[in-house]
Design a protein around this motif. Structure first.
Motif, PDB file in Angstrom:
ATOM      1  N   GLY A 129       0.888  -1.256  -0.017  1.00  0.00           N
ATOM      2  CA  GLY A 129       0.121  -0.014   0.210  1.00  0.00           C
ATOM      3  C   GLY A 129       0.840   1.182   0.078  1.00  0.00           C
ATOM      4  N   CYS A 130       1.779   1.407   0.991  1.00  0.00           N
ATOM      5  CA  CYS A 130       2.630   2.346   0.670  1.00  0.00           C
ATOM      6  C   CYS A 130       3.251   2.853  -0.555  1.00  0.00           C
ATOM      7  CB  CYS A 130       3.766   2.149   1.759  1.00  0.00           C
ATOM      8  SG  CYS A 130       3.240   2.445   3.395  1.00  0.00           S
ATOM      9  N   LEU A 131       3.792   1.525  -1.070  1.00  0.00           N
ATOM     10  CA  LEU A 131       4.395   1.994  -2.605  1.00  0.00           C
ATOM     11  C   LEU A 131       3.418   2.538  -3.478  1.00  0.00           C
ATOM     12  CD1 LEU A 131       6.423  -1.453  -2.801  1.00  0.00           C
ATOM     13  CD2 LEU A 131       7.027   0.756  -1.928  1.00  0.00           C
ATOM     14  N   ARG A 132       1.915   2.264  -3.447  1.00  0.00           N
ATOM     15  CA  ARG A 132       1.051   3.049  -4.135  1.00  0.00           C
ATOM     16  C   ARG A 132       0.860   4.403  -3.969  1.00  0.00           C
ATOM     17  NH1 ARG A 132      -3.106   0.006  -6.794  1.00  0.00           N
ATOM     18  NH2 ARG A 132      -2.609  -2.511  -6.588  1.00  0.00           N
ATOM     19  N   SER A 133       1.253   4.861  -2.643  1.00  0.00           N
ATOM     20  CA  SER A 133       0.771   6.145  -1.987  1.00  0.00           C
ATOM     21  C   SER A 133       1.671   7.273  -2.642  1.00  0.00           C
ATOM     22  CB  SER A 133       1.149   5.948  -0.579  1.00  0.00           C
ATOM     23  OG  SER A 133       1.311   7.405   0.059  1.00  0.00           O
ATOM     24  N   PRO A 134       1.139   8.331  -2.980  1.00  0.00           N
ATOM     25  CA  PRO A 134       2.010   9.662  -3.349  1.00  0.00           C
ATOM     26  C   PRO A 134       2.919   9.811  -2.347  1.00  0.00           C
ATOM     27  CG  PRO A 134      -0.292   9.660  -4.033  1.00  0.00           C
ATOM     28  CD  PRO A 134      -0.119   8.694  -3.149  1.00  0.00           C
ATOM     29  N   GLY A 135       4.467   9.803  -2.476  1.00  0.00           N
ATOM     30  CA  GLY A 135       5.236  10.390  -1.223  1.00  0.00           C
ATOM     31  C   GLY A 135       5.162   9.368  -0.010  1.00  0.00           C
ATOM     32  N   GLY A 136       4.764   7.999  -0.268  1.00  0.00           N
ATOM     33  CA  GLY A 136       4.642   6.904   0.698  1.00  0.00           C
ATOM     34  C   GLY A 136       6.040   6.478   0.676  1.00  0.00           C
ATOM     35  N   LYS A 137       6.250   6.122   2.081  1.00  0.00           N
ATOM     36  CA  LYS A 137       7.553   5.147   2.493  1.00  0.00           C
ATOM     37  C   LYS A 137       6.933   4.041   3.309  1.00  0.00           C
ATOM     38  CE  LYS A 137      10.017   9.590   2.752  1.00  0.00           C
ATOM     39  NZ  LYS A 137      10.623  10.692   3.514  1.00  0.00           N
ATOM     40  N   GLY A 138       7.949   2.906   3.153  1.00  0.00           N
ATOM     41  CA  GLY A 138       7.936   1.812   3.836  1.00  0.00           C
ATOM     42  C   GLY A 138       8.947   1.358   4.464  1.00  0.00           C
ATOM     43  N   PHE A 139       8.948   0.930   5.944  1.00  0.00           N
ATOM     44  CA  PHE A 139       9.851   0.563   6.923  1.00  0.00           C
ATOM     45  C   PHE A 139       9.890  -0.824   7.306  1.00  0.00           C
ATOM     46  CE2 PHE A 139       9.654   5.245   6.788  1.00  0.00           C
ATOM     47  CZ  PHE A 139      11.096   6.016   6.684  1.00  0.00           C
ATOM     48  N   VAL A 140      11.075  -1.728   7.203  1.00  0.00           N
ATOM     49  CA  VAL A 140      11.057  -2.752   7.701  1.00  0.00           C
ATOM     50  C   VAL A 140      12.203  -2.700   9.022  1.00  0.00           C
ATOM     51  CG1 VAL A 140      11.709  -5.329   7.671  1.00  0.00           C
ATOM     52  CG2 VAL A 140      10.410  -4.056   5.857  1.00  0.00           C
ATOM     53  N   ALA A 141      11.998  -2.722  10.226  1.00  0.00           N
ATOM     54  CA  ALA A 141      13.093  -2.603  11.392  1.00  0.00           C
ATOM     55  C   ALA A 141      13.335  -3.781  11.977  1.00  0.00           C
ATOM     56  CB  ALA A 141      12.486  -1.553  12.108  1.00  0.00           C
ATOM     57  N   LEU A 142      14.563  -3.929  12.164  1.00  0.00           N
ATOM     58  CA  LEU A 142      15.055  -4.984  13.093  1.00  0.00           C
ATOM     59  C   LEU A 142      16.235  -4.561  13.742  1.00  0.00           C
ATOM     60  CD1 LEU A 142      16.820  -7.517  10.683  1.00  0.00           C
ATOM     61  CD2 LEU A 142      15.956  -5.372   9.936  1.00  0.00           C
ATOM     62  N   HIS A 143      16.377  -5.259  14.895  1.00  0.00           N
ATOM     63  CA  HIS A 143      17.888  -5.217  15.607  1.00  0.00           C
ATOM     64  C   HIS A 143      18.990  -5.868  14.765  1.00  0.00           C
ATOM     65  CE1 HIS A 143      15.743  -4.748  19.736  1.00  0.00           C
ATOM     66  NE2 HIS A 143      15.647  -3.665  19.075  1.00  0.00           N
ATOM     67  N   SER A 144      20.058  -5.758  14.789  1.00  0.00           N
ATOM     68  CA  SER A 144      21.153  -6.251  13.708  1.00  0.00           C
ATOM     69  C   SER A 144      21.468  -7.761  14.049  1.00  0.00           C
ATOM     70  CB  SER A 144      22.234  -5.405  13.567  1.00  0.00           C
ATOM     71  OG  SER A 144      23.115  -5.340  14.873  1.00  0.00           O
ATOM     72  N   THR A 145      21.251  -7.814  15.529  1.00  0.00           N
ATOM     73  CA  THR A 145      21.842  -9.380  16.027  1.00  0.00           C
ATOM     74  C   THR A 145      20.557  -9.808  16.891  1.00  0.00           C
ATOM     75  OG1 THR A 145      22.683  -8.335  17.843  1.00  0.00           O
ATOM     76  CG2 THR A 145      24.113  -8.720  15.939  1.00  0.00           C
ATOM     77  N   ALA A 146      20.803 -11.225  17.095  1.00  0.00           N
ATOM     78  CA  ALA A 146      19.857 -11.909  18.038  1.00  0.00           C
ATOM     79  C   ALA A 146      20.838 -12.714  18.993  1.00  0.00           C
ATOM     80  CB  ALA A 146      19.197 -13.083  17.026  1.00  0.00           C
ATOM     81  N   LYS A 147      20.079 -13.207  20.004  1.00  0.00           N
ATOM     82  CA  LYS A 147      20.721 -14.047  21.102  1.00  0.00           C
ATOM     83  C   LYS A 147      21.751 -13.290  21.528  1.00  0.00           C
ATOM     84  CE  LYS A 147      17.907 -17.712  20.878  1.00  0.00           C
ATOM     85  NZ  LYS A 147      17.018 -18.165  21.556  1.00  0.00           N
ATOM     86  N   ASN A 148      21.806 -12.077  22.058  1.00  0.00           N
ATOM     87  CA  ASN A 148      22.842 -11.241  22.520  1.00  0.00           C
ATOM     88  C   ASN A 148      24.238 -11.234  21.898  1.00  0.00           C
ATOM     89  OD1 ASN A 148      21.481 -10.755  25.045  1.00  0.00           O
ATOM     90  ND2 ASN A 148      21.878 -12.929  25.763  1.00  0.00           N
ATOM     91  N   GLY A 149      23.826 -10.967  20.494  1.00  0.00           N
ATOM     92  CA  GLY A 149      24.982 -10.498  19.685  1.00  0.00           C
ATOM     93  C   GLY A 149      25.438 -11.917  18.898  1.00  0.00           C
ATOM     94  N   LYS A 150      25.086 -12.934  19.255  1.00  0.00           N
ATOM     95  CA  LYS A 150      25.581 -14.273  18.782  1.00  0.00           C
ATOM     96  C   LYS A 150      25.505 -14.580  17.353  1.00  0.00           C
ATOM     97  CE  LYS A 150      25.677 -16.960  23.062  1.00  0.00           C
ATOM     98  NZ  LYS A 150      25.008 -18.262  23.840  1.00  0.00           N
ATOM     99  N   PHE A 151      24.094 -14.150  16.715  1.00  0.00           N
ATOM    100  CA  PHE A 151      23.660 -14.281  15.247  1.00  0.00           C
ATOM    101  C   PHE A 151      23.474 -13.002  14.868  1.00  0.00           C
ATOM    102  CE2 PHE A 151      22.500 -17.964  17.849  1.00  0.00           C
ATOM    103  CZ  PHE A 151      23.239 -18.810  17.398  1.00  0.00           C
TER     104      PHE A 151
END
Length: 456
Positions: A368-390
């Motif tokens: 839907g965001c890609l259809r929107s005039p001026g729309g922006k989509g974000f996928v957010a995540l921490h860079s690692t898991a399991k206290n930095g192991k992965f």
């Protein structure tokens, strides 16, 4: 702009029924209520082996009816119980009741995750906006059960926190059983059902489940800051639940004239409204209104939306339709993922082959965001898991992982190390951009893997 309800899948139960006048029924509403009021154990006697039961979403689930149903387990076989996002632990999900009840998960969460991954429950794939259509075309709804607010003077109950697929499932049901709870907020929009359409009423005053506000970490705040910098004044927001969306909401409180068009109404949105950042004045659709399809959070949120004309809930077939979402000017969507590969494929619902959640509305809003005039989509995540192991940014997704959001639908990816703009980039450019926002401890390893794959 008015609702675009031209397609059949957009018609909710409430839309079909709310304008019908019941002159004879209106005079006898209380008598009709009393005739339909029964104990929970009596109401569930209508359930037969092999029935398809649909439960209201999340906070709309009916605990008294579920407990009564479970007590009949020795009399029943192969009853399918469909629900998205169960919140309470329910006895019918216990292993010893597997022959009586087969749960069908439309979104796997804590209460049903073990049953799904042990094979005692099924999982229903699909995009959230399509789910009402499933009940119209693919699944016969024998019995609908859900929690509603008390009846008003005209004979209407409100589905309260759960409109989503609930209103459509009720419209398709052979039998409707409602659990009336004074703690369920009465919501505006398309949330009504009339007593004339109800078969049984059960009363219960259990507290409505609350979802605690998660604490935000320093990395959440950093990620939230990156996203907030790219959100312009006048944007319309979709925010989910979790520490990163909460961090974004906190930082956005200095913005101006934001709007909200979201599947889930949350506590963070109340903060944005009360700060003055959200006015809805620039919205293309439903100017001045907070639009959602369900709500979940704390009692503060429930009290805020109760009979509040500012907040309107509509069926998910409308709210989450990418075509509708795309009509909002400067639509901004913020989603989370569990793992992402160097092309931008997001595994947001499984850890390898183990089901963790579901697609939900992630793809709905990404597209839907890609259809929107001026729309922006974000996928957010921490860079690692399991206290930095992965590393959560990987060359290829873990074996058996489900792709929830395809590489073609991803716009921006954000970690605590920055923002990677993927839309319009080649495979090589995507890989380099994602490696640049991976944790420094894994960048050399990712570069080597990308070379081996001939991506860079």
């Amino acid at each position: 702009m008015s609702l675009d309800l031209s397609r059949e899948m957009y018609y909710s139960y409430a839309e079909k029924k709310k304008l019908i006048f019941y002159p004879r029924i209106q005079k006898n509403l209380r008598e009709l209520y009393k005739r339909k009021l029964v104990a929970a154990q009596e109401a569930v006697q209508v359930i037969k082996s092999g029935d398809n039961i649909v439960l209201a979403f999340g906070c709309g689930e009916p605990p008294a009816l579920l407990e009564a149903m479970a007590r009949r387990h020795h009399e029943l076989e192969e009853v399918k119980v469909h629900q998205m996002l169960p919140i309470r632990e329910a006895n019918y999900l216990n292993p010893e009741m597997a022959k009586s009840f087969r749960h069908v998960s439309w979104f796997t969460s804590g209460p049903n995750r073990q049953a799904v991954n042990e094979g005692r429950a099924d999982f229903m794939p699909g995009h959230f906006h399509e789910y009402p259509l499933f009940f119209q075309k693919y699944i016969n709804v024998d019995i609908f059960m859900g929690t509603v607010s008390p009846m008003d003077d005209r004979g209407y109950f409100s589905f309260g926190l759960s409109v989503d697929y609930t209103s459509t499932a009720a419209a398709q049901a052979r039998v409707i059983i409602l659990e009336v709870n004074p703690n369920m907020p009465r919501t505006r929009g398309e949330s009504l059902i009339h007593i004339s359409e109800v078969d049984f009423i059960v009363e219960n005053n259990d507290p409505i489940p609350e979802i605690p506000i998660p604490a935000t970490t320093e990395n959440d705040k950093i990620i939230g800051g990156y996203i907030a910098e790219l959100v312009e004044d006048g944007s319309t927001l979709q925010l989910g639940i979790g520490s990163i969306p909460n961090a974004v909401a906190d930082i956005l409180q200095h913005k101006k004239n934001l709007g909200i068009h979201t599947e889930m109404v949350t506590d963070g949105m109340v903060d944005l409204i009360e700060s003055g950042a959200v006015t809805g004045s620039k919205k293309t659709l439903h100017a001045g209104k907070i639009i959602g399809t369900f709500a979940a959070g704390t009692r503060r949120l429930y009290d805020f939306i109760s009979d509040n004309p500012l907040v309107e809930l509509y069926p998910v077939s409308y709210v989450n339709d990418p075509y509708i979402i795309g009509q909002n000017y400067k639509m901004v969507s913020i989603n989370a993922t569990l793992q992402i590969d160097l092309l931008g494929q997001c595994a947001s619902e499984s850890i390898g082959p183990r089901q963790y959640s579901a697609t939900g509305g992630q793809t709905d809003f990404a597209r839907g965001c890609l259809r929107s005039p001026g729309g922006k989509g974000f996928v957010a995540l921490h860079s690692t898991a399991k206290n930095g192991k992965f590393s959560k940014i990987v060359p290829v997704l873990q074996k058996g992982a489900v792709v929830s959001c395809s590489k073609n639908d991803v716009d921006h990816v954000v970690t605590e190390f920055g923002v990677a703009k993927l839309r319009g980039k080649t495979a090589r450019e995507r890989a380099l951009a994602l490696i640049a926002i991976a944790h420094p401890d894994f960048r050399t390893e990712l570069q080597a893997a990308a070379h081996k794959m001939e991506l860079i």
